[in-house]
Design a protein around this motif. Structure first.
Motif, PDB file in Angstrom:
ATOM      1  N   PHE A   1      11.083 -11.858   6.802  1.00 37.31           N
ATOM      2  CA  PHE A   1      12.261 -11.102   7.252  1.00 37.31           C
ATOM      3  C   PHE A   1      12.602 -11.447   8.706  1.00 37.31           C
ATOM      4  O   PHE A   1      13.753 -11.773   9.025  1.00 37.31           O
ATOM      5  CB  PHE A   1      11.984  -9.609   7.107  1.00 37.31           C
ATOM      6  N   LEU A   2      11.617 -11.386   9.583  1.00 35.87           N
ATOM      7  CA  LEU A   2      11.845 -11.678  11.003  1.00 35.87           C
ATOM      8  C   LEU A   2      12.281 -13.126  11.203  1.00 35.87           C
ATOM      9  O   LEU A   2      13.164 -13.412  12.023  1.00 35.87           O
ATOM     10  CB  LEU A   2      10.576 -11.393  11.802  1.00 35.87           C
ATOM     11  N   PHE A   3      11.674 -14.028  10.458  1.00 36.27           N
ATOM     12  CA  PHE A   3      12.007 -15.445  10.585  1.00 36.27           C
ATOM     13  C   PHE A   3      13.446 -15.718  10.152  1.00 36.27           C
ATOM     14  O   PHE A   3      14.195 -16.414  10.840  1.00 36.27           O
ATOM     15  CB  PHE A   3      11.033 -16.273   9.749  1.00 36.27           C
ATOM     16  N   PHE A   4      13.844 -15.156   9.012  1.00 39.73           N
ATOM     17  CA  PHE A   4      15.190 -15.392   8.502  1.00 39.73           C
ATOM     18  C   PHE A   4      16.253 -14.719   9.374  1.00 39.73           C
ATOM     19  O   PHE A   4      17.339 -15.273   9.581  1.00 39.73           O
ATOM     20  CB  PHE A   4      15.301 -14.910   7.057  1.00 39.73           C
ATOM     21  N   VAL A   5      15.955 -13.527   9.891  1.00 43.81           N
ATOM     22  CA  VAL A   5      16.888 -12.868  10.806  1.00 43.81           C
ATOM     23  C   VAL A   5      17.065 -13.711  12.060  1.00 43.81           C
ATOM     24  O   VAL A   5      18.190 -13.886  12.560  1.00 43.81           O
ATOM     25  CB  VAL A   5      16.381 -11.454  11.174  1.00 43.81           C
TER      26      VAL A   5
ATOM     27  N   MET B   1      17.201 -31.134   1.435  1.00 39.16           N
ATOM     28  CA  MET B   1      16.926 -31.222  -0.002  1.00 39.16           C
ATOM     29  C   MET B   1      15.518 -30.740  -0.329  1.00 39.16           C
ATOM     30  O   MET B   1      15.306 -30.007  -1.304  1.00 39.16           O
ATOM     31  CB  MET B   1      17.135 -32.662  -0.475  1.00 39.16           C
ATOM     32  N   VAL B   2      14.539 -31.141   0.466  1.00 36.09           N
ATOM     33  CA  VAL B   2      13.160 -30.687   0.252  1.00 36.09           C
ATOM     34  C   VAL B   2      13.067 -29.175   0.456  1.00 36.09           C
ATOM     35  O   VAL B   2      12.374 -28.476  -0.284  1.00 36.09           O
ATOM     36  CB  VAL B   2      12.188 -31.417   1.203  1.00 36.09           C
ATOM     37  N   GLY B   3      13.782 -28.676   1.472  1.00 36.63           N
ATOM     38  CA  GLY B   3      13.798 -27.241   1.723  1.00 36.63           C
ATOM     39  C   GLY B   3      14.355 -26.454   0.548  1.00 36.63           C
ATOM     40  O   GLY B   3      13.832 -25.393   0.182  1.00 36.63           O
ATOM     41  N   ILE B   4      15.418 -26.973  -0.064  1.00 38.06           N
ATOM     42  CA  ILE B   4      16.010 -26.331  -1.240  1.00 38.06           C
ATOM     43  C   ILE B   4      14.991 -26.253  -2.373  1.00 38.06           C
ATOM     44  O   ILE B   4      14.839 -25.210  -3.031  1.00 38.06           O
ATOM     45  CB  ILE B   4      17.257 -27.114  -1.716  1.00 38.06           C
ATOM     46  N   HIS B   5      14.284 -27.343  -2.621  1.00 33.90           N
ATOM     47  CA  HIS B   5      13.267 -27.358  -3.689  1.00 33.90           C
ATOM     48  C   HIS B   5      12.164 -26.344  -3.387  1.00 33.90           C
ATOM     49  O   HIS B   5      11.689 -25.645  -4.288  1.00 33.90           O
ATOM     50  CB  HIS B   5      12.660 -28.753  -3.828  1.00 33.90           C
ATOM     51  N   SER B   6      11.759 -26.265  -2.134  1.00 36.33           N
ATOM     52  CA  SER B   6      10.710 -25.332  -1.738  1.00 36.33           C
ATOM     53  C   SER B   6      11.138 -23.888  -1.981  1.00 36.33           C
ATOM     54  O   SER B   6      10.365 -23.074  -2.501  1.00 36.33           O
ATOM     55  CB  SER B   6      10.372 -25.530  -0.258  1.00 36.33           C
ATOM     56  N   LEU B   7      12.375 -23.561  -1.633  1.00 34.59           N
ATOM     57  CA  LEU B   7      12.887 -22.201  -1.837  1.00 34.59           C
ATOM     58  C   LEU B   7      13.005 -21.862  -3.315  1.00 34.59           C
ATOM     59  O   LEU B   7      12.724 -20.734  -3.737  1.00 34.59           O
ATOM     60  CB  LEU B   7      14.245 -22.052  -1.150  1.00 34.59           C
ATOM     61  N   ASN B   8      13.417 -22.832  -4.124  1.00 35.24           N
ATOM     62  CA  ASN B   8      13.534 -22.588  -5.566  1.00 35.24           C
ATOM     63  C   ASN B   8      12.170 -22.357  -6.197  1.00 35.24           C
ATOM     64  O   ASN B   8      12.004 -21.478  -7.048  1.00 35.24           O
ATOM     65  CB  ASN B   8      14.239 -23.771  -6.248  1.00 35.24           C
ATOM     66  N   ILE B   9      11.179 -23.145  -5.781  1.00 32.41           N
ATOM     67  CA  ILE B   9       9.813 -22.943  -6.288  1.00 32.41           C
ATOM     68  C   ILE B   9       9.322 -21.547  -5.914  1.00 32.41           C
ATOM     69  O   ILE B   9       8.681 -20.855  -6.715  1.00 32.41           O
ATOM     70  CB  ILE B   9       8.862 -24.017  -5.728  1.00 32.41           C
ATOM     71  N   PHE B  10       9.649 -21.125  -4.693  1.00 35.47           N
ATOM     72  CA  PHE B  10       9.266 -19.784  -4.243  1.00 35.47           C
ATOM     73  C   PHE B  10       9.884 -18.705  -5.137  1.00 35.47           C
ATOM     74  O   PHE B  10       9.201 -17.760  -5.544  1.00 35.47           O
ATOM     75  CB  PHE B  10       9.714 -19.573  -2.799  1.00 35.47           C
ATOM     76  N   MET B  11      11.184 -18.854  -5.447  1.00 33.19           N
ATOM     77  CA  MET B  11      11.867 -17.856  -6.269  1.00 33.19           C
ATOM     78  C   MET B  11      11.257 -17.781  -7.668  1.00 33.19           C
ATOM     79  O   MET B  11      10.952 -16.696  -8.168  1.00 33.19           O
ATOM     80  CB  MET B  11      13.351 -18.201  -6.363  1.00 33.19           C
TER      81      MET B  11
ATOM     82  N   VAL C   1       8.940 -19.989   4.327  1.00 31.16           N
ATOM     83  CA  VAL C   1       9.121 -20.273   5.756  1.00 31.16           C
ATOM     84  C   VAL C   1       9.392 -21.762   5.971  1.00 31.16           C
ATOM     85  O   VAL C   1      10.317 -22.149   6.703  1.00 31.16           O
ATOM     86  CB  VAL C   1       7.881 -19.826   6.563  1.00 31.16           C
ATOM     87  N   THR C   2       8.592 -22.595   5.307  1.00 29.37           N
ATOM     88  CA  THR C   2       8.794 -24.039   5.419  1.00 29.37           C
ATOM     89  C   THR C   2      10.153 -24.443   4.863  1.00 29.37           C
ATOM     90  O   THR C   2      10.913 -25.186   5.498  1.00 29.37           O
ATOM     91  CB  THR C   2       7.692 -24.803   4.655  1.00 29.37           C
ATOM     92  N   GLY C   3      10.471 -23.927   3.664  1.00 30.55           N
ATOM     93  CA  GLY C   3      11.749 -24.261   3.043  1.00 30.55           C
ATOM     94  C   GLY C   3      12.930 -23.757   3.835  1.00 30.55           C
ATOM     95  O   GLY C   3      13.925 -24.474   4.020  1.00 30.55           O
ATOM     96  N   GLY C   4      12.834 -22.520   4.324  1.00 29.95           N
ATOM     97  CA  GLY C   4      13.929 -21.947   5.106  1.00 29.95           C
ATOM     98  C   GLY C   4      14.204 -22.728   6.365  1.00 29.95           C
ATOM     99  O   GLY C   4      15.366 -22.950   6.741  1.00 29.95           O
TER     100      GLY C   4
ATOM    101  N   MET D   1      13.337 -25.998   6.900  1.00 30.68           N
ATOM    102  CA  MET D   1      13.779 -27.353   6.577  1.00 30.68           C
ATOM    103  C   MET D   1      15.261 -27.377   6.198  1.00 30.68           C
ATOM    104  O   MET D   1      15.980 -28.322   6.541  1.00 30.68           O
ATOM    105  CB  MET D   1      12.923 -27.930   5.444  1.00 30.68           C
ATOM    106  N   VAL D   2      15.716 -26.345   5.497  1.00 32.97           N
ATOM    107  CA  VAL D   2      17.138 -26.240   5.177  1.00 32.97           C
ATOM    108  C   VAL D   2      17.946 -26.121   6.471  1.00 32.97           C
ATOM    109  O   VAL D   2      18.979 -26.776   6.648  1.00 32.97           O
ATOM    110  CB  VAL D   2      17.401 -25.026   4.261  1.00 32.97           C
ATOM    111  N   PHE D   3      17.472 -25.294   7.373  1.00 35.67           N
ATOM    112  CA  PHE D   3      18.132 -25.111   8.669  1.00 35.67           C
ATOM    113  C   PHE D   3      18.113 -26.406   9.485  1.00 35.67           C
ATOM    114  O   PHE D   3      19.133 -26.841  10.022  1.00 35.67           O
ATOM    115  CB  PHE D   3      17.425 -23.993   9.440  1.00 35.67           C
ATOM    116  N   TYR D   4      16.961 -27.046   9.552  1.00 38.68           N
ATOM    117  CA  TYR D   4      16.817 -28.274  10.342  1.00 38.68           C
ATOM    118  C   TYR D   4      17.674 -29.409   9.771  1.00 38.68           C
ATOM    119  O   TYR D   4      18.247 -30.197  10.518  1.00 38.68           O
ATOM    120  CB  TYR D   4      15.344 -28.699  10.351  1.00 38.68           C
ATOM    121  N   GLY D   5      17.767 -29.465   8.440  1.00 42.11           N
ATOM    122  CA  GLY D   5      18.489 -30.552   7.788  1.00 42.11           C
ATOM    123  C   GLY D   5      19.974 -30.571   8.049  1.00 42.11           C
ATOM    124  O   GLY D   5      20.627 -31.611   7.883  1.00 42.11           O
TER     125      GLY D   5
END
Length: 305
Positions: free
Chosen positions: A22-26, A190-200, A229-232, A234-238
């Motif tokens: 929560f804190l990281f995404f905010v 793209m890697v971040g997206i895959h990471s977030l989907n695996i999380f979901m 956290v990693t996926g979120g 990487m999506v931001f960094y990308g």
């Protein structure tokens, strides 16, 4: 003692693990909006804001322990899932804008996509509150246990509304990118997206597996923390370049529009090209020389040859 130990695990899972997310995404949403308030930033930050909002509602109902509050608990659980499922649609819209440009994906079209998906997600009500189709939240543990119908619904809706479109669009964008540096950064997205989907998928699976494998949900929450956290990030960094205030809104649509213009003209007025692309003068002047190099054209005074 067992119930006390379980409460400790629940506190760690919800308020420590999910609290960090929560804190990281905010924080990321604040950084994105601080960089600029342009539409692209607002759309992108919408993903982080909605996911954070879903976690916030989870914080509210997690400590509730009363049969008199079951309805409230179930409603808050529904809102949590609704926000978590709705958030990724902003990533879909974000990629559509990058691929087609803001002139094609207008605010009206953006609103239609968002509202349509929001309405589709409301159909979750038909599953969530059913005795054998939805989510069971009862004592003494008061942990959400998902029945198979709601699990299948969540997986199907997330796949159709988020996973498939984001993978398809991100691949399309990657193939059309010509700048090596941008292509390399887009891989992080793209890697971040895959990471977030695996999380979901893993998170929703844990709600079922917890029944046959007690403790699995807590173990997954640790793995999930790393993934989200990693996926979120990487999506931001990308897509960092697209979000900086000093940079132009790079889109595949820009390049496609330039290709179309140059295929139909041998000499183009720069002022006219700027109007067609809908760019501010400062950003246009920065990018025009890069595009001249990409397309092997020459700039002479106020014209593009």
């Amino acid at each position: 003692m067992a119930e006390f130990q379980y409460d400790i695990v629940r506190i760690l899972q919800v308020y420590l693990v999910q609290g960090l997310v929560f804190l990281f995404f905010v924080s990321l949403s604040i950084i994105i909006l601080k960089r600029d308030k342009k539409r692209l930033n607002k759309v992108f930050s919408g993903f982080y804001i909605l996911v954070s909002l879903g976690l916030f509602f989870n914080f509210i109902y997690a400590p509730m322990r009363s049969n008199d509050l079951v309805i409230i608990i179930e409603i808050l659980n529904f809102i949590t899932n609704y926000c978590l499922l709705l958030g990724p649609i902003f990533l879909v819209i974000f990629q559509l804008i990058l691929l087609k440009s803001e002139k094609i994906i207008t605010e009206k079209k953006q609103t239609i996509i968002f509202v349509s998906y929001s309405i589709v997600l409301l159909s979750m009500i038909g599953f969530m509150f059913g005795e054998e189709t939805g989510v069971d939240i009862l004592g003494p543990n008061w942990v959400p246990i998902y029945n198979l119908p709601i699990f299948i619904y969540l997986v199907v809706v997330h796949s159709i509304g988020s996973t498939i479109p984001t993978i398809f669009l991100s691949t399309m964008i990657y193939r059309k990118l010509e700048d090596i540096a941008i292509r390399n950064k887009w891989r992080f997205f793209m890697v971040g997206i895959h990471s977030l989907n695996i999380f979901m998928y893993g998170t929703y699976s844990s709600y079922i597996l917890e029944v046959v494998l007690p403790g699995f949900r807590f173990g997954w929450s640790i793995v999930g923390l790393i993934l989200v956290v990693t996926g979120g990030y990487m999506v931001f960094y990308g897509v960092g370049r697209q979000l900086r205030k000093e940079e132009t809104k790079f889109t595949i649509g820009n390049l496609e529009e330039i290709k179309r213009i140059m295929q139909t003209s041998t000499k183009v007025n720069l002022d006219r090209m700027q109007d067609v692309l809908g760019m501010e003068r400062k950003n246009f002047n920065k990018e025009i020389f890069k595009w001249a190099e990409i397309f092997n054209f020459t700039i002479d005074g106020s014209y593009f040859f």
